[in-house]
Design an enzyme around this catalytic site. Structure first.
Site, PDB file in Angstrom:
ATOM      1  N   SER A  62       0.792  -1.232   0.000  1.00  9.30           N
ATOM      2  CA  SER A  62       0.000   0.000   0.000  1.00  9.30           C
ATOM      3  C   SER A  62       0.826   1.284   0.000  1.00  9.30           C
ATOM      4  O   SER A  62       0.499   2.215  -0.745  1.00  9.30           O
ATOM      5  CB  SER A  62      -0.972  -0.006   1.188  1.00  9.30           C
ATOM      6  OG  SER A  62      -1.999  -0.941   0.974  1.00  9.30           O
ATOM      7  N   CYS A 103       7.399  -2.199   5.886  1.00  8.45           N
ATOM      8  CA  CYS A 103       7.885  -2.919   7.072  1.00  8.45           C
ATOM      9  C   CYS A 103       9.177  -2.318   7.614  1.00  8.45           C
ATOM     10  O   CYS A 103      10.128  -2.089   6.858  1.00  8.45           O
ATOM     11  CB  CYS A 103       8.148  -4.379   6.712  1.00  8.45           C
ATOM     12  SG  CYS A 103       6.748  -5.206   5.981  1.00  8.45           S
ATOM     13  N   ASN A 159       7.933  -7.220  11.592  1.00  9.71           N
ATOM     14  CA  ASN A 159       6.979  -6.147  11.318  1.00  9.71           C
ATOM     15  C   ASN A 159       5.638  -6.483  11.978  1.00  9.71           C
ATOM     16  O   ASN A 159       5.477  -7.565  12.558  1.00  9.71           O
ATOM     17  CB  ASN A 159       6.836  -5.973   9.803  1.00  9.71           C
ATOM     18  CG  ASN A 159       6.121  -7.146   9.158  1.00  9.71           C
ATOM     19  OD1 ASN A 159       6.384  -8.303   9.473  1.00  9.71           O
ATOM     20  ND2 ASN A 159       5.221  -6.854   8.247  1.00  9.71           N
ATOM     21  N   PRO A 160       4.626  -5.615  11.918  1.00  9.10           N
ATOM     22  CA  PRO A 160       3.393  -5.831  12.695  1.00  9.10           C
ATOM     23  C   PRO A 160       2.655  -7.135  12.431  1.00  9.10           C
ATOM     24  O   PRO A 160       2.003  -7.664  13.330  1.00  9.10           O
ATOM     25  CB  PRO A 160       2.517  -4.627  12.313  1.00  9.10           C
ATOM     26  CG  PRO A 160       3.503  -3.550  12.038  1.00  9.10           C
ATOM     27  CD  PRO A 160       4.647  -4.239  11.357  1.00  9.10           C
ATOM     28  N   CYS A 161       2.741  -7.665  11.241  1.00  5.79           N
ATOM     29  CA  CYS A 161       1.992  -8.911  10.956  1.00  5.79           C
ATOM     30  C   CYS A 161       2.848 -10.155  10.943  1.00  5.79           C
ATOM     31  O   CYS A 161       2.346 -11.247  10.632  1.00  5.79           O
ATOM     32  CB  CYS A 161       1.242  -8.754   9.646  1.00  5.79           C
ATOM     33  SG  CYS A 161      -0.061  -7.521   9.750  1.00  5.79           S
ATOM     34  N   GLY A 162       4.108 -10.015  11.239  1.00 10.72           N
ATOM     35  CA  GLY A 162       4.942 -11.171  11.528  1.00 10.72           C
ATOM     36  C   GLY A 162       5.633 -11.837  10.365  1.00 10.72           C
ATOM     37  O   GLY A 162       6.387 -12.796  10.565  1.00 10.72           O
ATOM     38  N   GLU A 163       5.436 -11.332   9.123  1.00  9.04           N
ATOM     39  CA  GLU A 163       6.017 -12.053   7.994  1.00  9.04           C
ATOM     40  C   GLU A 163       7.414 -11.585   7.625  1.00  9.04           C
ATOM     41  O   GLU A 163       8.090 -12.223   6.813  1.00  9.04           O
ATOM     42  CB  GLU A 163       5.103 -11.938   6.763  1.00  9.04           C
ATOM     43  CG  GLU A 163       5.193 -10.642   5.981  1.00  9.04           C
ATOM     44  CD  GLU A 163       4.415  -9.509   6.623  1.00  9.04           C
ATOM     45  OE1 GLU A 163       4.426  -8.392   6.078  1.00  9.04           O
ATOM     46  OE2 GLU A 163       3.791  -9.750   7.675  1.00  9.04           O
ATOM     47  N   THR A 183      -2.398  -8.981   2.491  1.00 10.63           N
ATOM     48  CA  THR A 183      -2.726  -8.201   1.294  1.00 10.63           C
ATOM     49  C   THR A 183      -4.150  -7.673   1.399  1.00 10.63           C
ATOM     50  O   THR A 183      -4.826  -7.522   0.378  1.00 10.63           O
ATOM     51  CB  THR A 183      -2.582  -9.057   0.024  1.00 10.63           C
ATOM     52  OG1 THR A 183      -3.470 -10.191   0.118  1.00 10.63           O
ATOM     53  CG2 THR A 183      -1.164  -9.541  -0.167  1.00 10.63           C
ATOM     54  N   THR A 195      -6.246  -4.825   1.807  1.00  5.95           N
ATOM     55  CA  THR A 195      -6.877  -3.915   0.856  1.00  5.95           C
ATOM     56  C   THR A 195      -6.360  -4.130  -0.560  1.00  5.95           C
ATOM     57  O   THR A 195      -7.101  -3.924  -1.528  1.00  5.95           O
ATOM     58  CB  THR A 195      -6.650  -2.455   1.270  1.00  5.95           C
ATOM     59  OG1 THR A 195      -5.248  -2.238   1.492  1.00  5.95           O
ATOM     60  CG2 THR A 195      -7.408  -2.125   2.536  1.00  5.95           C
TER      61      THR A 195
END
Length: 727
Positions: free
Chosen positions: A76, A92, A273-277, A418, A420
Site C-alpha cells: 500500500s 515494514c 513487522n506488525p503482521c509477523g512475515e 494483502t 486492501t
C-alpha cells in the site's frame, strides 16, 4: 515495444477502496486519478532509477502492464506514495530500543516518523531492564518494558499513518525476559495496547524445557546472566490460555528465524513487522509486493511461463523501489541499502486452487501451492543473481559468511497480508482461504445485499445449482458444507477458513515456509468458537515442529467480549423465566435475577469516541438487558449522545424483557445504518449474532462502514470498504 492496453474494469469494492485511500486528490479533495493514472504514476516513479538504461521505456510499460492488469501489486505505501511528495514506499520496519532513556525516546520518535509516512513498525522490548531492576545512573529502579510499551502505544494513537493508514506495531519480548508474565497477560484487558500486536519470542531452549517438563532460566538483559527460573509448562499454558481468549499473544520462533538469517555477520533478528512475515535486523526496512495467482490459470492449468515473466519483472520492480525510496531516517536508509531485502509474495492462492478444482485443505492443495511458491523463489533468485551482475550484489554480501551465489538482494520472498490490495485485485488475501463465499452487506433501511464470490457464482450457474434462496442460506449459515443442493465436490473446493481444520491451516503454512519463503508468513490459524485450549496448544506445538517461524491463532468470536460475571448456583432459584401472557391477556415483563452473566463490548462511533456496551443474558444465552458506558460522560459536547444511548439501551432492554420478537427489534435498529446515529445498527448486528448462536458481537463491525470484519493475516479487515487495523 509497447503493448496495447486492454481496459480493466474493477469491482465496485475495489473502486470504493481506491477512492477512499489510494487515488490522489486535489486541494479541494476532488479525485484527480483513476486506476490507469495510478498505475502509470507508480510505474513511472519506480522505473526512474533506470532512466539511463537502454530498456527504460520498455521497463516503464512492463511495470505499468503488470500493475494495471492486476498481475502484481506492490504494498500500500508504494501504491499511495510513489510519484508523490511523500515518496516513502516501504511497509515494514524494525526499530531497536536501547536500554537508556535517550534510546527509548529516540525509538518513539523514529516510530512516529515511520507511521507518518505509512509504514508499520516492529519493536523488541527485550533489551530493557526488568521492572524493579536497579538503575545505577539515578539510584532508582526500572519501570520495566511494559510501562514503556504503553508510551509507544500512546504515541501511535496520536498519529494516523500518512492520513490513510492506522499506526501499527509489533511488540516482542523474549520468553526468557524476567517480565515475560506481565507481557503475556498485558492484553487481557482489551482496552489497552490497541495499536500493538504482541508476540512472545520463543527460544529452542524454552521448547526443550517444555518438552522435558522442566524449568528454564530467566536472563537479565543488561548482563546476560540468569536471575531466576520459571516452569516452562506454566508459561506456555498461560500463553495458550490468553490466545484462546482473544488471539494474543502470538508466538515467534526466534531461533528458527535466526538460523535462516541471510546476513548473520550484521546481527541477529529481534523482532518482525506488525503482521509477523518480515524478520528484520534493527533499522532494516522491506518493501513488499504480491503476485496475483488468480490470474495465472489457463485452460485448467497453471501458466508457469507467465508466472516466470511476471516474477522477473516484479523482482526488478521491488529492487528499484529500494533506490527511489525516501526513507524516514538516515539509519534506515543505510541499513536497507546494505542488505537490499525485498518481500515478493503471493495473493489469490485460494482462487488458483478453486480454478483447478483442488480443495485448499487437501494434500493436493498443499503440494500445488508449494510447487508454485518454490518456482517463484527459484525464478526470483535467478533474476536477483542477474541483477547482481549488472548492478552489483547487496553491499553486505560476503562469500565467507553468505554461502549462496552473489545476488542483488539478501532476502527475496515472504507472504504478507494483502488486505486492501487483494480487494483491489478481487482475490483471496495472501495464502489465506476465503473467509466466506457469500457475504451480507447491510444497506439503507435494513435491506441486505448479498456479495457472492465470483468463482462460486460461476460454478453454481454452470452446474445449475444457483438460486437466490441458496445464496441467502449460504450467507446465513456461513458455509457451503452440509447444504444438499451443492455437490459434494464443490462443498470441498469451497470450504472457507473456518471449515478447514487447524492442522490443515498449519500444514499449509509450513509447506510454504519450507518451499520458497525466505522470511516468514502472515497467516491466521482459524479455530471455531468451540475450540478447546488443548487445540490451541497443539497448534503451537505443531507449528514449531513443522518449521514455522511464527504462529497466530484466532478462535472465532473470542476477541469481542469479556465475561464480567459468572453464573451462580442461585440463578436456579432466582425466578428468571421467559416472558408469558398473564391472566388479563397482557404480556408480562420478565423479572431478572440479581446475578446474570454478561459480556462487555468496546466499539467506536463515527467520531472515533469509545463506547462500551454491556449485554446481560439468561441461561440460554438470550440477551435480556443492555447498558451503555461512556468514558466521556463528563464531556459537555457529547452529553446529548450519551443521553441518546442511555435511552436507546433502556428501550431495547424493555423490548427484550417483554419478549418482543428479536427480528422486529433488529429491523428497527438496522434502519439507522449509514446515518449519523449509526450505533443502533451495530447493536442490531450484535443481537443477530446471538440469534445465530455465534456471539461474535461487535468484533464483526467495521467502524468506517458498519460492514463485517474478518480476522485474517493477523489483522481485522473489512472486505466491504477496505478498513484494516494493519494494512
Amino acid at each position: 515495444m509497447t503493448v496495447k492496453t486492454q481496459k480493466v474494469v474493477l469491482t465496485e469494492t475495489a473502486e470504493t477502496v481506491l477512492k477512499r485511500r489510494y487515488y490522489i486528490k486535489d486541494a479541494n479533495g476532488e479525485l484527480v486519478e483513476n486506476w490507469e493514472k495510478l498505475a502509470r504514476r507508480v510505474a513511472n516513479a519506480i522505473a526512474e532509477p533506470d532512466r539511463e538504461l537502454p530498456d527504460f521505456e520498455t521497463l516503464k510499460d512492463e511495470f505499468f502492464q503488470m500493475i494495471y492488469h492486476l498481475d502484481f501489486l506492490p504494498n500500500s505505501p508504494c501504491l499511495m506514495n510513489a510519484g508523490t511528495d511523500i515518496g516513502q514506499l516501504s511497509a515494514c520496519f524494525v526499530l531497536p530500543i536501547e536500554d537508556t532513556m535517550e534510546g527509548i525516546f529516540a525509538a518513539i520518535r523514529n516510530g512516529a516518523l515511520v507511521h507518518k509516512t505509512g509504514g508499520g513498525t516492529g519493536y523488541s522490548f527485550s533489551r530493557l531492564r526488568a521492572r524493579n531492576a536497579s538503575v545505577r545512573s539515578t539510584q532508582g529502579v526500572a519501570s520495566g518494558p511494559l510501562s514503556f510499551a504503553a508510551v509507544f502505544d500512546a504515541a501511535t494513537e496520536t498519529i494516523k499513518q500518512g492520513g490513510k493508514r492506522r499506526g501499527a506495531n509489533m511488540g516482542v519480548l523474549r520468553v526468557d525476559h524476567p517480565d515475560i508474565m506481565d507481557f503475556i497477560t498485558a492484553k487481557q484487558d482489551q482496552t489497552k495496547f490497541n495499536n500493538f500486536n504482541f508476540s512472545v519470542a520463543i527460544t529452542d531452549a524454552f521448547m526443550e524445557a517444555l518438552q522435558a517438563e522442566k524449568d528454564y532460566e530467566l536472563i537479565d538483559p543488561s548482563n546476560k546472566k540468569a536471575v531466576g527460573s520459571m516452569n516452562a509448562r506454566y508459561v506456555f499454558d498461560t500463553i495458550v490460555d490468553l490466545a484462546w481468549h482473544n488471539g494474543e499473544p502470538g508466538v515467534l520462533f526466534i531461533d528458527a528465524a535466526n538460523k535462516a538469517n541471510p546476513t548473520p555477520q550484521l546481527g541477529e533478528f529481534e523482532a518482525t513487522n506488525p503482521c509477523g512475515e518480515q524478520w528484520l535486523l534493527p533499522f532494516e526496512s522491506c518493501n513488499l509486493g504480491s503476485i496475483n495467482l488468480a490470474r495465472f490459470v489457463k485452460n485448467g492449468q497453471i501458466d508457469y511461463s507467465r508466472i516466470e515473466a511476471i516474477t522477473r519483472i516484479a523482482v526488478r520492480f521491488l529492487d528499484n523501489v529500494i533506490d527511489c525510496n525516501r526513507y524516514p531516517i538516515p539509519e534506515i536508509e543505510a541499513m536497507t541499502m546494505q542488505t537490499r531485502k525485498i518481500g515478493l509474495g503471493i495473493m489469490g492462492m485460494h482462487d488458483m486452487l478453486i480454478q483447478l478444482g483442488i480443495p485448499y485443505g487437501s494434500e493436493a492443495g498443499r503440494m500445488c501451492a508449494a510447487e508454485v511458491m518454490a518456482f517463484i523463489r527459484k525464478i526470483a533468485e535467478e533474476k536477483s543473481i542477474e541483477l547482481a551482475v549488472t548492478k552489483g550484489a547487496f553491499p553486505a554480501y560476503n562469500p565467507e559468511h553468505n554461502h549462496y551465489p552473489a545476488r542483488r538482494n539478501a532476502a527475496l520472498t515472504s507472504i504478507q497480508p494483502t488486505g486492501t490490495v487483494s480487494m483491489i485485485a478481487d482475490c483471496a488475501s495472501g495464502c489465506e482461504p476465503y473467509f466466506s463465499v457469500v457475504m451480507v452487506k447491510h444497506v439503507m433501511d435494513g435491506d441486505r445485499l448479498l456479495m457472492v464470490n465470483r468463482w462460486f457464482e460461476k460454478v453454481a450457474r454452470e452446474e445449475n445449482f444457483y438460486s437466490d434462496d441458496l445464496m441467502a442460506r449460504v450467507a446465513d449459515k456461513g458455509t457451503v458444507v452440509g447444504l444438499p443442493e451443492i455437490p459434494a465436490q464443490w462443498q470441498e473446493v469451497f470450504k472457507t477458513a473456518q471449515d478447514i481444520t487447524p492442522a490443515d491451516h498449519i500444514q499449509m503454512q509450513a509447506i510454504l515456509q519450507n518451499n520458497g519463503v525466505d522470511s516468514s508468513i502472515s497467516k491466521t490459524i482459524n479455530l471455531p468458537n468451540s475450540a478447546t485450549k488443548d487445540e490451541v496448544r497443539l497448534s503451537y506445538l505443531m507449528g514449531y515442529k513443522l518449521g514455522c517461524k511464527g504462529l497466530t491463532v484466532y478462535r472465532d468470536g473470542s476477541r469481542d467480549g469479556q465475561v464480567l460475571n459468572t453464573k451462580s448456583a442461585s440463578d436456579a432459584q432466582s425466578g428468571a423465566q421467559t416472558a408469558t401472557v398473564g391472566v388479563s391477556g397482557q404480556v408480562v415483563k420478565q423479572n431478572l435475577p440479581d446475578v446474570m452473566s454478561a459480556k462487555r463490548y468496546r466499539l467506536k462511533d463515527k467520531d472515533q469516541n469509545n463506547i462500551y456496551i454491556i449485554v446481560c443474558f439468561d441461561d440460554n444465552e438470550k440477551p435480556m438487558e443492555v447498558f451503555a458506558k461512556f468514558p466521556y460522560d463528563n464531556r459537555i459536547d457529547l452529553k446529548d449522545k450519551s443521553t441518546m444511548w442511555t435511552t436507546l439501551c433502556r428501550l431495547v432492554s424493555l423490548a427484550l424483557r417483554y419478549d418482543i420478537p428479536m427480528e422486529e427489534i433488529i429491523k428497527q435498529l438496522d434502519r439507522s445504518a449509514g446515518h449519523m446515529l449509526d450505533l443502533p445498527s451495530q447493536m442490531g448486528k450484535l443481537l443477530k449474532s446471538f440469534m445465530a448462536g455465534t456471539q461474535n458481537g461487535f468484533s464483526g463491525t467495521c467502524p468506517d462502514c458498519n460492514g463485517q470484519l474478518v480476522y485474517e493475516e493477523g489483522c481485522e479487515t473489512c472486505r466491504s470498504c477496505g478498513y484494516s487495523k494493519c494494512s
